[in-house]
Design a protein around this motif. Structure first.
Motif, PDB file in Angstrom:
ATOM      1  N   MET A  52     -28.735  16.879 -31.997  1.00 46.44           N
ATOM      2  CA  MET A  52     -27.719  17.925 -32.098  1.00 46.44           C
ATOM      3  C   MET A  52     -26.955  17.795 -33.412  1.00 46.44           C
ATOM      4  O   MET A  52     -26.702  16.689 -33.883  1.00 46.44           O
ATOM      5  CB  MET A  52     -26.746  17.833 -30.917  1.00 46.44           C
ATOM      6  N   MET A  53     -26.567  18.923 -33.975  1.00 44.95           N
ATOM      7  CA  MET A  53     -25.832  18.956 -35.235  1.00 44.95           C
ATOM      8  C   MET A  53     -24.570  18.091 -35.140  1.00 44.95           C
ATOM      9  O   MET A  53     -24.269  17.339 -36.065  1.00 44.95           O
ATOM     10  CB  MET A  53     -25.436  20.388 -35.603  1.00 44.95           C
ATOM     11  N   SER A  54     -23.846  18.187 -34.042  1.00 41.84           N
ATOM     12  CA  SER A  54     -22.591  17.440 -33.909  1.00 41.84           C
ATOM     13  C   SER A  54     -22.839  15.931 -33.953  1.00 41.84           C
ATOM     14  O   SER A  54     -22.093  15.197 -34.611  1.00 41.84           O
ATOM     15  CB  SER A  54     -21.876  17.828 -32.622  1.00 41.84           C
ATOM     16  N   ALA A  55     -23.880  15.461 -33.295  1.00 42.38           N
ATOM     17  CA  ALA A  55     -24.183  14.028 -33.273  1.00 42.38           C
ATOM     18  C   ALA A  55     -24.628  13.537 -34.648  1.00 42.38           C
ATOM     19  O   ALA A  55     -24.255  12.439 -35.083  1.00 42.38           O
ATOM     20  CB  ALA A  55     -25.268  13.739 -32.239  1.00 42.38           C
ATOM     21  N   ILE A  56     -25.390  14.355 -35.339  1.00 44.96           N
ATOM     22  CA  ILE A  56     -25.880  13.973 -36.671  1.00 44.96           C
ATOM     23  C   ILE A  56     -24.729  13.959 -37.671  1.00 44.96           C
ATOM     24  O   ILE A  56     -24.618  13.047 -38.490  1.00 44.96           O
ATOM     25  CB  ILE A  56     -27.029  14.902 -37.104  1.00 44.96           C
ATOM     26  N   ILE A  81     -36.337  21.924 -39.352  1.00 48.91           N
ATOM     27  CA  ILE A  81     -36.395  23.142 -38.544  1.00 48.91           C
ATOM     28  C   ILE A  81     -35.168  23.134 -37.637  1.00 48.91           C
ATOM     29  O   ILE A  81     -34.839  22.108 -37.036  1.00 48.91           O
ATOM     30  CB  ILE A  81     -37.675  23.176 -37.683  1.00 48.91           C
ATOM     31  N   ARG A  82     -34.498  24.284 -37.547  1.00 45.68           N
ATOM     32  CA  ARG A  82     -33.375  24.444 -36.610  1.00 45.68           C
ATOM     33  C   ARG A  82     -33.925  25.047 -35.325  1.00 45.68           C
ATOM     34  O   ARG A  82     -34.672  26.016 -35.369  1.00 45.68           O
ATOM     35  CB  ARG A  82     -32.328  25.410 -37.183  1.00 45.68           C
ATOM     36  N   ILE A  91     -25.872  25.453 -28.857  1.00 41.24           N
ATOM     37  CA  ILE A  91     -26.309  24.132 -29.330  1.00 41.24           C
ATOM     38  C   ILE A  91     -27.503  24.290 -30.257  1.00 41.24           C
ATOM     39  O   ILE A  91     -28.490  24.952 -29.923  1.00 41.24           O
ATOM     40  CB  ILE A  91     -26.677  23.211 -28.145  1.00 41.24           C
ATOM     41  N   VAL A  92     -27.374  23.684 -31.433  1.00 40.59           N
ATOM     42  CA  VAL A  92     -28.464  23.695 -32.406  1.00 40.59           C
ATOM     43  C   VAL A  92     -28.993  22.274 -32.541  1.00 40.59           C
ATOM     44  O   VAL A  92     -28.225  21.334 -32.740  1.00 40.59           O
ATOM     45  CB  VAL A  92     -27.984  24.202 -33.790  1.00 40.59           C
ATOM     46  N   ARG A  93     -30.302  22.146 -32.395  1.00 45.82           N
ATOM     47  CA  ARG A  93     -30.953  20.850 -32.589  1.00 45.82           C
ATOM     48  C   ARG A  93     -31.802  20.927 -33.844  1.00 45.82           C
ATOM     49  O   ARG A  93     -32.311  21.985 -34.203  1.00 45.82           O
ATOM     50  CB  ARG A  93     -31.822  20.493 -31.383  1.00 45.82           C
ATOM     51  N   LEU A  94     -31.927  19.795 -34.499  1.00 50.07           N
ATOM     52  CA  LEU A  94     -32.709  19.737 -35.726  1.00 50.07           C
ATOM     53  C   LEU A  94     -33.995  18.970 -35.478  1.00 50.07           C
ATOM     54  O   LEU A  94     -34.015  17.989 -34.734  1.00 50.07           O
ATOM     55  CB  LEU A  94     -31.901  19.054 -36.834  1.00 50.07           C
ATOM     56  N   ALA A  95     -35.053  19.422 -36.104  1.00 51.75           N
ATOM     57  CA  ALA A  95     -36.345  18.740 -36.006  1.00 51.75           C
ATOM     58  C   ALA A  95     -36.890  18.556 -37.420  1.00 51.75           C
ATOM     59  O   ALA A  95     -36.624  19.362 -38.322  1.00 51.75           O
ATOM     60  CB  ALA A  95     -37.315  19.570 -35.172  1.00 51.75           C
TER      61      ALA A  95
END
Length: 145
Positions: A52-56, A81-82, A91-95
């Motif tokens: 997650m963007m917030s955790a990163i 990749i979003r 929630i946006v996760r990054l890959a």
């Protein structure tokens, strides 16, 4: 400041500066067209469990806004990749892409060589003392932050 403390201070400052410079040069020699900041973002994505963007952003000690700007550049360059969460679209996760994995492999090889050099001449027990000392330095930095 006594001689030992002065020497240790100079070693820490020089190590920090050299690591940044040599890491950057290593990337350039490996034809990686990213800044160290961008590589460290890729590394943070790789190490994040939630992606997650917030955790990163928290791991990198930057705001989500700052991470969003940097991530957009990495998306445009084809390294990230979003992905929106299926259940909560906010929630946006990054890959990472395969292209990013190549960069991280180059980065990891540099770090592996660096650690091999550090541990090369240490006797049994000295490596544990070094880890404890560096952990204490990191704790100091975290307290200051």
């Amino acid at each position: 400041m006594d001689e030992t403390r002065q020497t240790l201070n100079e070693l820490l400052v020089d190590l920090f500066n050299y690591i940044l410079l040599i890491e950057e040069r290593n990337l350039q020699e490996s034809k990686v067209a990213l800044s160290m900041t961008e590589v460290h973002i890729l590394e943070a994505i790789q190490k994040s469990e939630s992606k997650m963007m917030s955790a990163i952003a928290k791991r990198l000690m930057v705001t989500q806004g700052t991470l969003t700007v940097s991530t957009s550049k990495l998306v445009n360059k084809g390294y990230v990749i979003r992905e929106r969460d299926e259940e909560d679209r906010r929630i946006v996760r990054l890959a990472l892409t395969d292209k990013a994995q190549h960069v991280l492999d180059v980065h990891d090889q540099f770090h592996s060589r660096m650690i091999d050099k550090v541990l090369d001449e240490l006797d049994i027990g000295e490596d544990e003392a070094l880890v404890k000392s560096l952990s204490n330095v990191l704790s100091f930095f975290k307290e200051q932050y």
